[in-house]
Write an enzyme that holds these catalytic residues in place. Structure first.
Site, mmCIF file in Angstrom:
data_model
loop_
_atom_site.group_PDB
_atom_site.id
_atom_site.type_symbol
_atom_site.label_atom_id
_atom_site.label_comp_id
_atom_site.label_asym_id
_atom_site.label_seq_id
_atom_site.Cartn_x
_atom_site.Cartn_y
_atom_site.Cartn_z
ATOM 1 N N ASP A 101 16.899 -3.878 0.833
ATOM 2 C CA ASP A 101 15.195 -3.416 1.637
ATOM 3 C C ASP A 101 15.364 -3.246 3.293
ATOM 4 O O ASP A 101 15.822 -4.065 3.532
ATOM 5 C CB ASP A 101 14.378 -4.707 1.212
HETATM 6 N N1 URA Z 1 18.015 -8.998 -2.983
HETATM 7 C C1 URA Z 1 16.779 -8.729 -2.746
HETATM 8 O O1 URA Z 1 15.912 -9.045 -2.600
HETATM 9 N N2 URA Z 1 16.599 -7.679 -1.542
HETATM 10 C C2 URA Z 1 17.124 -7.001 -0.943
HETATM 11 O O2 URA Z 1 17.962 -6.297 -0.140
HETATM 12 C C3 URA Z 1 19.333 -7.556 -1.552
HETATM 13 C C4 URA Z 1 19.740 -8.435 -2.780
#
Ligand code: URA
Length: 233
Positions: A101
């Protein structure tokens, strides 16, 4: 590999400009001018452009320490792509093996080897991904064994019927844990903690399979993987 692709991958030339060079007779293969873009370059062939040797670049494998507010995408959108941090030719022709993310930091693997990244991300191959997680609400110490068991047995994510695959939860401090998962569902770590009534306020990926984020890499820095790291996948 086709000669136009070889030129394009091994130089700064675009495919269109590589073809123009070919048509102008500027390219030789083992001393013979080749104008046909589709010519298959034999192994060990000596390719020259205007007399200069063009060495095959080979596949690239990179680890990057992703900063916040960057995107694991091949285009810059609200935030710049992590590829914008790579000061190498044709960085945007690479792809990202396993996305994070925008607000997640840490280990991102980048390559142009589709088979290699498939082995890392395919749901049928088991590849552990370890995250360091900061939580909004401290975990009560007496609940730790129960939570470890819950994450190992599977968590029911909102909107999903199947439980998550067994995950390893290691509590480092009341608000700091390590979580190792083998899947890559959308926002998986955040949703797993949401499912137990908590909230992730910091998320950092430390490891993918046997590849650990190099502690020498500061946020935004990158390096090529070692042969051993590449072969570990
Ligand atoms: N899980 C998440 O919630 N976000 C990420 O970026 C990676 C794994």
């Amino acid at each position: 590999m086709r000669l136009d692709k070889y030129l394009c991958e091994s130089t700064e030339l675009s495919r269109a400009n590589a073809k123009k060079c070919l048509h102008r007779g500027e390219v030789t293969c083992d001393g013979i001018v080749v104008k046909n873009s589709a010519f298959k370059v034999p192994d060990d062939c000596e390719v020259r452009l205007l007399g200069e040797l063009v060495k095959a670049r080979g596949l690239r494998y990179i680890m990057l320490n992703k900063p916040v507010n960057t995107l694991c995408s091949n285009v810059d959108e609200v935030y710049p792509s992590v590829l914008s941090l790579l000061d190498i030719p044709k960085a945007y022709s690479l792809h990202i093996a396993g996305r994070l993310d925008a607000d997640t930091t840490g280990l991102v693997l980048i390559t142009d080897d589709g088979q290699w990244s498939h082995r890392l991300t395919s749901p049928v191959k088991v590849c552990g991904k370890r995250y360091r997680v900061q939580l909004a609400d401290p975990l009560p110490e007496e609940k730790t064994p129960e939570l470890v068991e819950q994450f190992a047995s599977g968590i029911e994510l909102k909107g999903e019927k199947a439980l998550t695959k067994p995950a390893l939860l290691e509590v480092l401090a009341p608000s700091e844990v390590l979580l190792t998962i083998t899947e890559g569902k959308y926002h998986q770590v955040k949703r797993m903690f949401a499912a137990i009534g908590n909230k992730v306020v910091g998320l950092h990926r430390e490891q993918v399979g046997a590849i650990s984020l190099d502690p020498l890499l500061k946020s935004g820095e990158w390096r090529y993987l070692t042969q051993g790291e590449v072969e570990s996948v």
